[in-house]
Design a protein around this motif. Sequence first.
Motif, PDB file in Angstrom:
ATOM      1  N   SER A 136       1.217   1.457  -4.296  1.00  0.00           N
ATOM      2  CA  SER A 136       0.732   2.673  -4.959  1.00  0.00           C
ATOM      3  C   SER A 136       0.622   2.489  -6.465  1.00  0.00           C
ATOM      4  CB  SER A 136       1.635   3.860  -4.629  1.00  0.00           C
ATOM      5  OG  SER A 136       1.475   4.207  -3.273  1.00  0.00           O
ATOM      6  N   LYS A 137       1.538   1.743  -7.059  1.00  0.00           N
ATOM      7  CA  LYS A 137       1.462   1.482  -8.500  1.00  0.00           C
ATOM      8  C   LYS A 137       0.162   0.751  -8.826  1.00  0.00           C
ATOM      9  CE  LYS A 137       3.793  -0.849 -12.313  1.00  0.00           C
ATOM     10  NZ  LYS A 137       4.941  -1.678 -12.722  1.00  0.00           N
ATOM     11  N   ILE A 138      -0.182  -0.251  -8.052  1.00  0.00           N
ATOM     12  CA  ILE A 138      -1.441  -0.979  -8.250  1.00  0.00           C
ATOM     13  C   ILE A 138      -2.627  -0.036  -8.075  1.00  0.00           C
ATOM     14  CG2 ILE A 138      -2.969  -2.721  -7.220  1.00  0.00           C
ATOM     15  CD1 ILE A 138      -0.392  -4.399  -6.720  1.00  0.00           C
ATOM     16  N   PHE A 139      -2.600   0.798  -7.040  1.00  0.00           N
ATOM     17  CA  PHE A 139      -3.708   1.716  -6.767  1.00  0.00           C
ATOM     18  C   PHE A 139      -3.947   2.654  -7.952  1.00  0.00           C
ATOM     19  CE2 PHE A 139      -5.368   5.759  -5.165  1.00  0.00           C
ATOM     20  CZ  PHE A 139      -6.505   5.334  -4.498  1.00  0.00           C
ATOM     21  N   TYR A 140      -2.881   3.291  -8.441  1.00  0.00           N
ATOM     22  CA  TYR A 140      -3.040   4.293  -9.491  1.00  0.00           C
ATOM     23  C   TYR A 140      -3.281   3.682 -10.874  1.00  0.00           C
ATOM     24  CZ  TYR A 140      -2.117   8.108  -6.320  1.00  0.00           C
ATOM     25  OH  TYR A 140      -2.232   9.022  -5.300  1.00  0.00           O
ATOM     26  N   THR A 141      -2.780   2.470 -11.137  1.00  0.00           N
ATOM     27  CA  THR A 141      -2.970   1.873 -12.460  1.00  0.00           C
ATOM     28  C   THR A 141      -4.177   0.944 -12.506  1.00  0.00           C
ATOM     29  OG1 THR A 141      -1.411   0.071 -11.985  1.00  0.00           O
ATOM     30  CG2 THR A 141      -0.529   2.058 -13.060  1.00  0.00           C
ATOM     31  N   ILE A 151      -6.621   0.341  -9.972  1.00  0.00           N
ATOM     32  CA  ILE A 151      -7.857   0.816  -9.339  1.00  0.00           C
ATOM     33  C   ILE A 151      -8.333   2.109  -9.990  1.00  0.00           C
ATOM     34  CG2 ILE A 151      -8.911   1.607  -7.186  1.00  0.00           C
ATOM     35  CD1 ILE A 151      -7.027  -0.363  -5.725  1.00  0.00           C
ATOM     36  N   LEU A 152      -7.450   3.107 -10.116  1.00  0.00           N
ATOM     37  CA  LEU A 152      -7.856   4.362 -10.738  1.00  0.00           C
ATOM     38  C   LEU A 152      -7.767   4.315 -12.266  1.00  0.00           C
ATOM     39  CD1 LEU A 152      -6.455   7.114  -8.342  1.00  0.00           C
ATOM     40  CD2 LEU A 152      -8.644   5.917  -8.292  1.00  0.00           C
ATOM     41  N   GLY A 153      -7.046   3.348 -12.806  1.00  0.00           N
ATOM     42  CA  GLY A 153      -7.030   3.132 -14.250  1.00  0.00           C
ATOM     43  C   GLY A 153      -6.128   4.035 -15.064  1.00  0.00           C
ATOM     44  N   PHE A 154      -5.112   4.632 -14.456  1.00  0.00           N
ATOM     45  CA  PHE A 154      -4.193   5.474 -15.207  1.00  0.00           C
ATOM     46  C   PHE A 154      -3.275   4.603 -16.058  1.00  0.00           C
ATOM     47  CE2 PHE A 154      -4.417   8.707 -11.508  1.00  0.00           C
ATOM     48  CZ  PHE A 154      -5.684   9.087 -11.902  1.00  0.00           C
ATOM     49  N   VAL A 178      -3.375  10.467 -17.423  1.00  0.00           N
ATOM     50  CA  VAL A 178      -4.734  10.558 -16.912  1.00  0.00           C
ATOM     51  C   VAL A 178      -5.637  10.955 -18.082  1.00  0.00           C
ATOM     52  CG1 VAL A 178      -6.250  11.626 -15.200  1.00  0.00           C
ATOM     53  CG2 VAL A 178      -3.817  11.315 -14.688  1.00  0.00           C
ATOM     54  N   ASN A 179      -6.262   9.963 -18.709  1.00  0.00           N
ATOM     55  CA  ASN A 179      -7.203  10.196 -19.806  1.00  0.00           C
ATOM     56  C   ASN A 179      -6.607  11.055 -20.925  1.00  0.00           C
ATOM     57  OD1 ASN A 179      -9.656   9.788 -21.074  1.00  0.00           O
ATOM     58  ND2 ASN A 179     -10.610  11.577 -20.151  1.00  0.00           N
ATOM     59  N   GLY A 180      -5.324  10.890 -21.184  1.00  0.00           N
ATOM     60  CA  GLY A 180      -4.684  11.603 -22.276  1.00  0.00           C
ATOM     61  C   GLY A 180      -4.421  13.076 -22.036  1.00  0.00           C
ATOM     62  N   LEU A 181      -4.716  13.586 -20.838  1.00  0.00           N
ATOM     63  CA  LEU A 181      -4.607  15.020 -20.604  1.00  0.00           C
ATOM     64  C   LEU A 181      -3.447  15.411 -19.711  1.00  0.00           C
ATOM     65  CD1 LEU A 181      -8.388  15.851 -20.070  1.00  0.00           C
ATOM     66  CD2 LEU A 181      -7.004  16.245 -22.108  1.00  0.00           C
ATOM     67  N   TYR A 182      -3.381  14.839 -18.538  1.00  0.00           N
ATOM     68  CA  TYR A 182      -2.376  15.248 -17.565  1.00  0.00           C
ATOM     69  C   TYR A 182      -1.518  14.065 -17.169  1.00  0.00           C
ATOM     70  CZ  TYR A 182      -5.359  19.297 -17.211  1.00  0.00           C
ATOM     71  OH  TYR A 182      -6.099  20.397 -17.505  1.00  0.00           O
ATOM     72  N   GLN A 183      -0.433  14.359 -16.538  1.00  0.00           N
ATOM     73  CA  GLN A 183       0.495  13.321 -16.143  1.00  0.00           C
ATOM     74  C   GLN A 183       0.737  13.382 -14.640  1.00  0.00           C
ATOM     75  OE1 GLN A 183       3.827  12.663 -18.804  1.00  0.00           O
ATOM     76  NE2 GLN A 183       5.179  12.766 -17.042  1.00  0.00           N
ATOM     77  N   ILE A 184       0.741  12.215 -14.031  1.00  0.00           N
ATOM     78  CA  ILE A 184       1.121  12.097 -12.628  1.00  0.00           C
ATOM     79  C   ILE A 184       2.457  11.374 -12.588  1.00  0.00           C
ATOM     80  CG2 ILE A 184       0.603  10.935 -10.443  1.00  0.00           C
ATOM     81  CD1 ILE A 184      -2.322  11.492 -10.926  1.00  0.00           C
ATOM     82  N   GLU A 185       3.390  11.908 -11.830  1.00  0.00           N
ATOM     83  CA  GLU A 185       4.670  11.251 -11.615  1.00  0.00           C
ATOM     84  C   GLU A 185       4.630  10.618 -10.229  1.00  0.00           C
ATOM     85  OE1 GLU A 185       7.599  14.325 -12.055  1.00  0.00           O
ATOM     86  OE2 GLU A 185       7.529  14.222 -14.230  1.00  0.00           O
ATOM     87  N   GLU A 224     -21.881   7.942  -8.638  1.00  0.00           N
ATOM     88  CA  GLU A 224     -22.231   6.637  -8.061  1.00  0.00           C
ATOM     89  C   GLU A 224     -21.440   5.500  -8.697  1.00  0.00           C
ATOM     90  OE1 GLU A 224     -24.631   8.909  -8.609  1.00  0.00           O
ATOM     91  OE2 GLU A 224     -25.546   9.120  -6.615  1.00  0.00           O
ATOM     92  N   GLU A 225     -21.281   5.538 -10.032  1.00  0.00           N
ATOM     93  CA  GLU A 225     -20.504   4.499 -10.704  1.00  0.00           C
ATOM     94  C   GLU A 225     -19.053   4.512 -10.237  1.00  0.00           C
ATOM     95  OE1 GLU A 225     -20.805   4.833 -14.948  1.00  0.00           O
ATOM     96  OE2 GLU A 225     -22.943   4.307 -14.955  1.00  0.00           O
ATOM     97  N   ALA A 226     -18.481   5.699 -10.088  1.00  0.00           N
ATOM     98  CA  ALA A 226     -17.091   5.815  -9.640  1.00  0.00           C
ATOM     99  C   ALA A 226     -16.944   5.299  -8.204  1.00  0.00           C
ATOM    100  CB  ALA A 226     -16.625   7.263  -9.745  1.00  0.00           C
ATOM    101  N   ILE A 227     -17.882   5.648  -7.343  1.00  0.00           N
ATOM    102  CA  ILE A 227     -17.844   5.186  -5.953  1.00  0.00           C
ATOM    103  C   ILE A 227     -17.983   3.668  -5.900  1.00  0.00           C
ATOM    104  CG2 ILE A 227     -19.111   5.210  -3.773  1.00  0.00           C
ATOM    105  CD1 ILE A 227     -19.732   8.202  -4.369  1.00  0.00           C
ATOM    106  N   PHE A 228     -18.892   3.130  -6.699  1.00  0.00           N
ATOM    107  CA  PHE A 228     -19.073   1.677  -6.734  1.00  0.00           C
ATOM    108  C   PHE A 228     -17.781   0.990  -7.176  1.00  0.00           C
ATOM    109  CE2 PHE A 228     -20.125  -2.275  -8.936  1.00  0.00           C
ATOM    110  CZ  PHE A 228     -20.731  -2.979  -7.904  1.00  0.00           C
ATOM    111  N   HIS A 229     -17.141   1.515  -8.211  1.00  0.00           N
ATOM    112  CA  HIS A 229     -15.881   0.947  -8.692  1.00  0.00           C
ATOM    113  C   HIS A 229     -14.838   0.926  -7.569  1.00  0.00           C
ATOM    114  CE1 HIS A 229     -12.467   0.077 -11.308  1.00  0.00           C
ATOM    115  NE2 HIS A 229     -11.839   1.052 -10.663  1.00  0.00           N
TER     116      HIS A 229
END
Length: 129
Positions: free
Chosen positions: A20-25, A27-30, A50-57, A87-92
């Motif tokens: 999950s750490k790999i997925f969220y950092t 792949i999703l880039g947090f 998350v883009n300087g706005l919100y936090q996920i624990e 489309e760019e997000a889906i491709f990523h």
Amino acid sequence: MLKLNRIHHIAIICSDYGRSKIFYTEILGFTVLREIYREERKSYKLDLEVNGLYQIELFSFPGPPPRPSRPEAVGLRHLAFEVTNLEEAIFHLSEYDVVTEPIRVDETTGKRFTFFTDPDGLPLELYEK
């Protein structure tokens, strides 16, 4: 009246912390704000920005019970992230073998969106700005 300022954080319990750490950092880039191991709980706690706005624990606990996460189950339905180009997000995501559902259109707003899941099956949404 109660005055709530904003969402402070969203807490997610995962079954495989490393995955999950790999997925969220990666792949999703947090961005990792803080990572601690709590010995007394045998648990990691990873604070993500998350883009300087919100936090996920992101939490790990030994042997957490599974939770139903079907889209129509009672409780939190899904977590949605706004993107500029769907489309760019889906491709990523596809570059990491993350499968997304077919693109749908919100009948109220006319905006496009899709769903995918995290490693534990948590429903996540990409909603185009």
